[in-house]
Scaffold this motif. Sequence first.
Motif, PDB file in Angstrom:
ATOM      1  N   LEU A   1       0.919  -1.244   0.020  1.00  0.00           N
ATOM      2  CA  LEU A   1       0.092   0.014   0.043  1.00  0.00           C
ATOM      3  C   LEU A   1       0.894   1.132   0.007  1.00  0.00           C
ATOM      4  N   GLY A   2       2.140   1.163  -0.197  1.00  0.00           N
ATOM      5  CA  GLY A   2       2.975   2.278  -0.330  1.00  0.00           C
ATOM      6  C   GLY A   2       4.041   2.489   0.926  1.00  0.00           C
ATOM      7  N   MET A   3       3.692   1.667   2.027  1.00  0.00           N
ATOM      8  CA  MET A   3       4.544   1.984   3.264  1.00  0.00           C
ATOM      9  C   MET A   3       6.150   1.947   2.850  1.00  0.00           C
ATOM     10  N   ARG A   4       6.975   2.442   3.525  1.00  0.00           N
ATOM     11  CA  ARG A   4       8.372   2.564   2.807  1.00  0.00           C
ATOM     12  C   ARG A   4       9.132   1.551   3.640  1.00  0.00           C
TER      13      ARG A   4
ATOM     14  N   THR B   1      -5.566   6.118   4.896  1.00  0.00           N
ATOM     15  CA  THR B   1      -6.593   6.550   5.928  1.00  0.00           C
ATOM     16  C   THR B   1      -6.296   5.523   7.275  1.00  0.00           C
ATOM     17  N   PRO B   2      -6.588   6.148   8.412  1.00  0.00           N
ATOM     18  CA  PRO B   2      -6.739   5.151   9.673  1.00  0.00           C
ATOM     19  C   PRO B   2      -7.776   4.089   9.302  1.00  0.00           C
ATOM     20  N   GLU B   3      -8.747   4.190   8.601  1.00  0.00           N
ATOM     21  CA  GLU B   3      -9.918   3.272   8.386  1.00  0.00           C
ATOM     22  C   GLU B   3      -9.259   2.074   7.443  1.00  0.00           C
ATOM     23  N   GLU B   4      -8.483   2.556   6.419  1.00  0.00           N
ATOM     24  CA  GLU B   4      -7.952   1.728   5.477  1.00  0.00           C
ATOM     25  C   GLU B   4      -6.732   0.866   6.173  1.00  0.00           C
ATOM     26  N   ALA B   5      -5.946   1.554   7.246  1.00  0.00           N
ATOM     27  CA  ALA B   5      -5.071   0.768   7.950  1.00  0.00           C
ATOM     28  C   ALA B   5      -5.763  -0.371   8.912  1.00  0.00           C
TER      29      ALA B   5
ATOM     30  N   GLU C   1      -6.628  -5.923  10.098  1.00  0.00           N
ATOM     31  CA  GLU C   1      -7.251  -7.027  10.412  1.00  0.00           C
ATOM     32  C   GLU C   1      -7.529  -8.204   9.514  1.00  0.00           C
ATOM     33  N   ARG C   2      -7.691  -7.731   8.324  1.00  0.00           N
ATOM     34  CA  ARG C   2      -7.648  -8.747   7.147  1.00  0.00           C
ATOM     35  C   ARG C   2      -6.372  -9.392   7.061  1.00  0.00           C
ATOM     36  N   ALA C   3      -5.007  -8.885   7.138  1.00  0.00           N
ATOM     37  CA  ALA C   3      -3.823  -9.518   7.026  1.00  0.00           C
ATOM     38  C   ALA C   3      -3.584 -10.548   8.311  1.00  0.00           C
ATOM     39  N   SER C   4      -3.788  -9.729   9.443  1.00  0.00           N
ATOM     40  CA  SER C   4      -3.630 -10.484  10.523  1.00  0.00           C
ATOM     41  C   SER C   4      -4.320 -11.952  10.598  1.00  0.00           C
ATOM     42  N   ALA C   5      -5.557 -11.649  10.399  1.00  0.00           N
ATOM     43  CA  ALA C   5      -6.541 -12.927  10.274  1.00  0.00           C
ATOM     44  C   ALA C   5      -6.070 -14.116   9.401  1.00  0.00           C
ATOM     45  N   ALA C   6      -5.561 -13.475   8.315  1.00  0.00           N
ATOM     46  CA  ALA C   6      -5.138 -14.491   7.232  1.00  0.00           C
ATOM     47  C   ALA C   6      -3.660 -15.096   7.841  1.00  0.00           C
TER      48      ALA C   6
END
Length: 272
Positions: free
Chosen positions: A34-37, A83-87, A92-97
């Motif tokens: 998502l663009g994090m460095r 956004t915080p909502e996207e984060a 949640e999605r990645a942690s659950a996976a």
Amino acid sequence: MPHTQVKVHRVFELVEPIATITFSEAVNEEFLALGMRNYWDGYFAGRAAPLGMAPAEVVHAVFYNFADGEVARHIPWVWGKLTPEEAIAVRERASAAALRQQIGELADSPALVRIADLATRAAVSAPTDGRALYAGLRALDVPEEPVARLWHAATLLREHRGDGHNAVLVAHGIGGTEAHVLLALSLGIKAAEFGRIHHLPKARLDAVVDGLRGRGLVDAAGGFTDAGRELKERIEARTDELAAPPYDVLTADELDELVAGLEPIAAAVSRN
């Protein structure tokens, strides 16, 4: 009903690996996409997101144990990318996976549904007074999918305990970097070799250790004095006391069931 501190601490030991899967490489890769460095961009975006677009000074205060300036290298830069909502959603999605992958067939067992329900009942029951990060997480919707719900509950319980731990540290006059030094020494590691603080400038870390030595908590060789060890144990004991309220909604049998159910899940995560 009240439970023994030994049992409360045991739950902490079991939820910790489940919650901290959110800091794994699998979740980091989702944030990088998502663009994090780097890793720490994703760490701060995901963990601070329940606080909204809080400035670095607020995140630093809530997280407590980062050195001055570390948070500001990432907050608010990350909010220019998502956004915080996207984060919150990607975390949640990645942690659950990641959790599902780690625990294998346990993810689809009826037992996990029951354990997720017990953990969630405890996790949403504690007062939020004075617990900013826990309160932020409590304001989020609880996931319906059982694996995600278990991760979310574990995260709530972890951050509830963490907020209390920070309060205990403040009450004992222990700063964030000092807390890492005490943790390192309790693990038998010299401060300069501990992963969370070894990157600090030597003069800065030496000054922290010297300050603890001046308080009689660290000896000339850089290890614990008896007073230092006793203080660390007292801080941990009080932290466990403050971490107990979520479990008051569970009966003794339910808490035993929660511990028994969490053990194979935590073990599976720890093996991988």
